[in-house]
Design a protein around this motif. Structure first.
Motif: not given
Ligand code: ZN
Length: 432
Positions: A346-351, A386-392
Motif C-alpha cells: 500500500l505504501i508504494g502505491m499512488e492515490g 479513476e477510483l476503479e482503476a486505483i482499486q484494481r
C-alpha cells in the motif's frame, strides 16, 4: 560512537566465553530461586554444570507466554518483593497482562542497554528527545526515558496524545529527537505537513521508533514528513523492555545486546535450532536479569541473525528487522499473510495512503480477506473510473505479492482510526 565500547566491540571468542559463564550461572540462579524453573529444570535433568558449551542451551526447556501468564502475577520472580523496585506490565490482547519486575541492578543494566541503542543510532548528550510513547505500565516510555538521560540527553516526557501540543513542543523546545511508535510518527508527520509550518522552524533529526513493525517504505514516509532519520529498536516486557536490540547508524540489522541476552533462532514447528542467516522464531535467554529472569523465552517473532562484522565496529550479532509475529500471522485459505506485507504494497502505491484495516470473515466455509484502504486527499474522489482503476491496481499488486484473492475497499481520506500506541489493524471475525 559507543556507549560501552569494551562490551560492544568485544571479540567473539571472549563474548562467547562471557555468555557461557553467565548462562551456567543463570541456570543455577533460576533453579534456586524460581519454583517454576526448579521443577522444569529438574524434569529436564539440567543444572549449570551440565552446560559445557553454548549449544547445550538446547537441553533447557522453553518458556512460553502461557507459562508467564500461568504464573501471574509474581510466580516468575526470583527475588523477594523487598528487592523489587519497579513493576511494569504489558496489556495482553487476551486476559491478564504480562508482568515485568526489576531490581535496582536490573534498572541500571536496562538503562545501559537502552543508552547503547540510542548512541548507536546517533543520539548525543546535546540532543533534546521528546518521548511520545504513552507512559504508564508500558516499558517503552520509561525505558527510553532513563536510557536517554543516562547518555546526558534532555528528555521531555510528552507521552502520547494531544497532537497539536506535540507539534508545539517540537518547535518551541527545539526538539531534535523523537521516540514514538511508527504509526504515531506517521500521524505526527501528516499533521505537521497539514499545519503548514515551515520546516526550518524544526530541528528534528533523529527518530528512535519501536514497539511495532515498520516497513522500509513507511520509514521513508516518516523521514520525509518529519525531516529526521529513523532507526528501529526492539524489546518486550518479558525481556525487560526496549534495549534488547537496536540499529546502528548503518541500519543493516539490529545489534543484539549479547552480553545480556542470548539469542537463538528455532524452527517454530519442529523447535530445531537454526543456523546463522536462517529465518525462524527468535528465542531469548536473559543472562543478567535478577528480578524476573527467563530461560529460552519464545518471542513468537520471526527473524534471523547474522554474526558477520558490521562497519560500525560492533561485534554483537545483528537481527533482521522483525517483519512478522507468529501471533500476527493470518492464515487465509491456507496462505500465510503478515499485515506488514500488505502495508508495504500500500505504501508504494499512488492515490492511497499508508492507513489500512484488514477484515477477515468466513463465508460459506471460505475465508475472505477485505483490505480497507484510505484514499489520499489528492485522489480523484469524484471520478468513478479513476477510483476503479486505483482499486484494481491495489487488488492486482496484493494478488501478486500474497498469492491470494482479496476484496479491496477504498475509503475516504482520514476515515480510518489513527493510533497513538500500537496500531490495531486486523479485525478477525471468523470465530464469531
Ligand atoms: Zn553496526
Amino acid at each position: 560512537m559507543f556507549f560501552q565500547k569494551e562490551i560492544e566491540t568485544m571479540n567473539r571468542r571472549d563474548l562467547e566465553e562471557l555468555q557461557l559463564k553467565r548462562l551456567k550461572k543463570m541456570v543455577d540462579y533460576c533453579y534456586n530461586n524460581v519454583p517454576f524453573y526448579h521443577e522444569r529444570l529438574n524434569q529436564a535433568g539440567i543444572t549449570g554444570d551440565k552446560i559445557k558449551c553454548l549449544s547445550d542451551i538446547q537441553y533447557i526447556p522453553f518458556t512460553t507466554k502461557d507459562d508467564i501468564r500461568d504464573n501471574y502475577p509474581f510466580g516468575m520472580l526470583a527475588q523477594p518483593m523487598k528487592n523489587i523496585v519497579r513493576i511494569h506490565a504489558s496489556s495482553g490482547t487476551t486476559g491478564k497482562p504480562t508482568v515485568g519486575a526489576y531490581t535496582k541492578a536490573d534498572l541500571d543494566n536496562w538503562s545501559d542497554q537502552v543508552a547503547r541503542v540510542a548512541v548507536a543510532a546517533g543520539a548525543r548528550e546535546d540532543d533534546i528527545f521528546q518521548i511520545s510513547f504513552g507512559y504508564g505500565l508500558f516499558t517503552g516510555a520509561l525505558g527510553l526515558h532513563y536510557g536517554l538521560e543516562k547518555i546526558g540527553a534532555t528528555v521531555i516526557p510528552a507521552s502520547s496524545g494531544n497532537t497539536s501540543k506535540q507539534l508545539m513542543m517540537f518547535r518551541d523546545f527545539g526538539v531534535t529527537g523523537l521516540v514514538a511508535t511508527p504509526s504515531y510518527a506517521l500521524y505526527l508527520g501528516e499533521q505537521l505537513r497539514e499545519a503548514g509550518y515551515p520546516r526550518e522552524d524544526y530541528k528534528l533529526r533523529l527518530g528512535l521508533l519501536g514497539s511495532e513493525g515498520c516497513t522500509e517504505k513507511m520509514r521513508d514516509q516518516i523521514e520525509e514528513s518529519l525531516g529526521l532519520r529513523v532507526t528501529d529498536n526492539y524489546g518486550m516486557t518479558e525481556l525487560t523492555g526496549p534495549g534488547v536490540s537496536g540499529e546502528c547508524e548503518y541500519r543493516c540489522g539490529l545489534h543484539f545486546a549479547e552480553d545480556a541476552f542470548l539469542p537463538e533462532i528455532i524452527d517454530q514447528e519442529t523447535h530445531e535450532p537454526l543456523g546463522p542467516g536462517e529465518s525462524g522464531e527468535l528465542v531469548v535467554t536473559t543472562l543478567l536479569r535478577e528480578g524476573m529472569p527467563v530461560l529460552r523465552y519464545r518471542t513468537k517473532d520471526i527473524t534471523r541473525l547474522t554474526y558477520e562484522p558490521c562497519a560500525c565496529g560492533r561485534t554483537h550479532a545483528r537481527m533482521e528487522k522483525v517483519m512478522g509475529r507468529t501471533d500476527d500471522m493470518l492464515i487465509i485459505k491456507g496462505v500465510n499473510v503478515f499485515p506488514s506485507q500488505i502495508e508495504s504494497v500500500l505504501i508504494g502505491m499512488e492515490g492511497v495512503g499508508p492507513h489500512y484495516q484488514l477484515v477477515v470473515t468466513k463465508r460459506n466455509f471460505l475465508d475472505q480477506l477485505e483490505v480497507k484502504v484510505e484514499l489520499l486527499p489528492t485522489a480523484p474522489l469524484d471520478r468513478y473510473g479513476e477510483l476503479e482503476a486505483i482499486q484494481r491496481r491495489v487488488h492486482d499488486r496484493l494478488k501478486s505479492v500474497l498469492g491470494l484473492e482479496t476484496k479491496v475497499t477504498l475509503v475516504e481520506p482520514k476515515s480510518l482510526e489513527r493510533f497513538q500506541g500500537k496500531a490495531k489493524r486486523v479485525l478477525d471475525l471468523r470465530g464469531e
